[in-house]
Motif scaffolding. Structure first.
Motif, PDB file in Angstrom:
ATOM      1  N   PHE A   8      -9.291  39.225   2.072  1.00  0.00           N
ATOM      2  CA  PHE A   8      -8.451  39.478   0.883  1.00  0.00           C
ATOM      3  C   PHE A   8      -7.353  38.774   1.049  1.00  0.00           C
ATOM      4  O   PHE A   8      -6.529  38.798   1.906  1.00  0.00           O
ATOM      5  N   GLN A   9      -6.697  38.364  -0.212  1.00  0.00           N
ATOM      6  CA  GLN A   9      -5.378  37.880  -0.220  1.00  0.00           C
ATOM      7  C   GLN A   9      -4.199  38.951   0.050  1.00  0.00           C
ATOM      8  O   GLN A   9      -4.190  39.872  -0.462  1.00  0.00           O
ATOM      9  N   THR A  11      -1.328  39.144  -1.397  1.00  0.00           N
ATOM     10  CA  THR A  11      -0.838  39.489  -2.906  1.00  0.00           C
ATOM     11  C   THR A  11      -1.621  40.679  -3.458  1.00  0.00           C
ATOM     12  O   THR A  11      -1.364  41.669  -4.121  1.00  0.00           O
ATOM     13  N   THR A  12      -3.218  40.377  -3.533  1.00  0.00           N
ATOM     14  CA  THR A  12      -4.084  41.185  -4.128  1.00  0.00           C
ATOM     15  C   THR A  12      -3.918  42.666  -3.339  1.00  0.00           C
ATOM     16  O   THR A  12      -4.114  43.747  -3.971  1.00  0.00           O
TER      17      THR A  12
END
Length: 425
Positions: A8-9, A11-12
């Motif tokens: 997962f990024q 920011t996400t």
């Protein structure tokens, strides 16, 4: 140690956390507030209703003329300074209304607008709109005032509408349809009815209310004890003088403003429309208190602390770290692990003699010294080879085997190895 790719990024994950946290706080707020979040557009007769029997037009008119207006959904609103407007339903207990009147005797004026019209819902109308039915009649409305003042409520079905009637505030006003009047020994007229009684009156309770300019003399005389600190209780028997239907007429709207101004003249503050008597209030609980002063500041501090802890967590921890082997494969790994073990045990000085002897043996073999030669003879022949940076072999040898500090040992071993490479390559 290496780091595994994060699925997962960053920011996400932060967006997901922010949305989830906001939804959780909103859920707590909704559970705590309960009914106060309910819309006032239910078609009933109260200050937040935009139906034909509501008083939203009056509230808007007051705001546009500079009068502060607020809505109360709890008992705490009964203690607000300024004019409190009660709009009870036809079956509100008389004891509840009297309790508010008694509580506000020295707080501020109270205006009680009695219910007049029954309403019927119609799906074809806009949300909050109603179809007006017949008047409630005199009996249920009279019962509401039993504990406040002895009075009689009457509905005049024969009176002609649109005829001017006298008012002690704001000049004359036109007679509403099916006028509702109030009459009693301790009721003083403000707006006279078309035939008998008063459309608007105040309770003659021994207070001094010159701002209301009654059309009748007070029941009390100069010889009676008069409390000048009392605030008036105004009773609006005919709701059409203040509701949305009445506000459609300019003359009635002007009279409504004059009536509100006269009723609140002796107080400070704005106008509060009570909604609790209309089923739009709720009792306080722990969650409600968490979002109300003075506990709101503590709630904000806790939310800020939670956000700060989450932000620290996002910055402190990244993708998961892959744990490496304790002992790697290969000769280099074995040497490195052994060196690390010796250094950890602080026994580096134990390797100085073996390392110095190993370098001496390699040099002796390289220049052809007999294996049976003694240590003294070997040192003499190696010193005869020359100097490196001003040092002969025997001096570097003694320097290494006498070293005890880790840095001295490392420097001595490096110097002896450099001498070897310079002499024999």
């Amino acid at each position: 140690m290496s780091r595994q790719a994060n699925p997962f990024q960053r920011t996400t994950m932060m967006i997901m956390f922010a949305l989830g946290f906001a939804a959780f706080v909103a859920l707590l707020y909704g559970l705590g507030m309960g009914d106060p979040l309910a819309s006032g557009k239910n078609g009933e007769a109260h200050g937040a209703s935009n139906s034909i029997v509501g008083y939203k037009a009056l509230a808007n008119l007051l705001e546009k003329t500079g009068v502060p207006v607020q809505y109360s959904r709890s008992l705490a609103g009964m203690d607000n300074a300024g004019l409190l407007v009660l709009t009870p339903g036809p079956f509100t207990p008389a004891a509840d209304i009297d309790a508010v009147v008694q509580q506000r005797a020295y707080i501020g004026p109270t205006m009680i607008i009695l219910p007049k019209w029954q309403v019927v819902k119609d799906r074809k109308l806009k949300k909050g709109w109603m179809m007006r039915g017949d008047p409630w009649g005199a009996e249920p409305v009279t019962d509401m005032l039993n504990d406040v003042v002895e009075a009689k409520i009457s509905v005049d079905d024969k009176a002609r509408g649109r005829t001017p009637i006298a008012s002690a505030v704001g000049g004359s006003v036109e007679t509403p349809e099916h006028p509702v009047t109030i009459k009693g020994d301790f009721v003083r007229t403000i707006v006279r009815g078309p035939s008998r009684g008063a459309l608007v009156a105040y309770v003659d309770d021994g207070g001094v209310y010159p701002q209301l300019g009654s059309l009748e003399k007070s029941h009390f005389t100069d010889e009676d004890e008069i409390d000048e600190d009392f605030y008036p209780v105004v009773i609006v028997a005919d709701a059409d003088l203040l509701n949305n239907a009445g506000m459609a007429d300019k003359q009635t709207a002007r009279h409504a403003l004059a009536l509100v101004k006269a009723a609140s003249a002796a107080s400070t503050g704005g106008v509060t429309f009570d909604l609790a008597f209309n089923g739009l209030g709720s009792s306080e609980n722990l969650l409600t208190l968490a979002f109300a002063p003075p506990f709101l500041s503590a709630t904000i501090c806790l939310i800020t602390a939670a956000l700060a802890a989450a932000w620290m967590a996002f910055n402190r921890f990244g993708p998961p770290v892959i744990e490496q082997r304790s002992i790697n494969f290969g000769k280099s790994a074995l040497v490195n692990n052994s060196a690390a073990f010796i250094n950890r045990m602080q026994r580096a000085y134990l390797v100085t003699d073996p390392y110095a002897d190993m370098i001496r043996s390699q040099l002796a073999e390289a220049i052809g010294i007999s294996p049976t030669a003694g240590e003294r003879e070997i040192h003499q022949k190696l010193d005869a080879l020359g100097e490196s940076d001003g040092n002969r072999f025997s001096a570097l040898y003694e320097q290494l085997i006498r070293a005890r500090k880790p840095q001295d040992i490392a420097d001595g071993a490096a110097a002896l190895h450099a001498w070897k490479k310079e002499m024999i390559g």
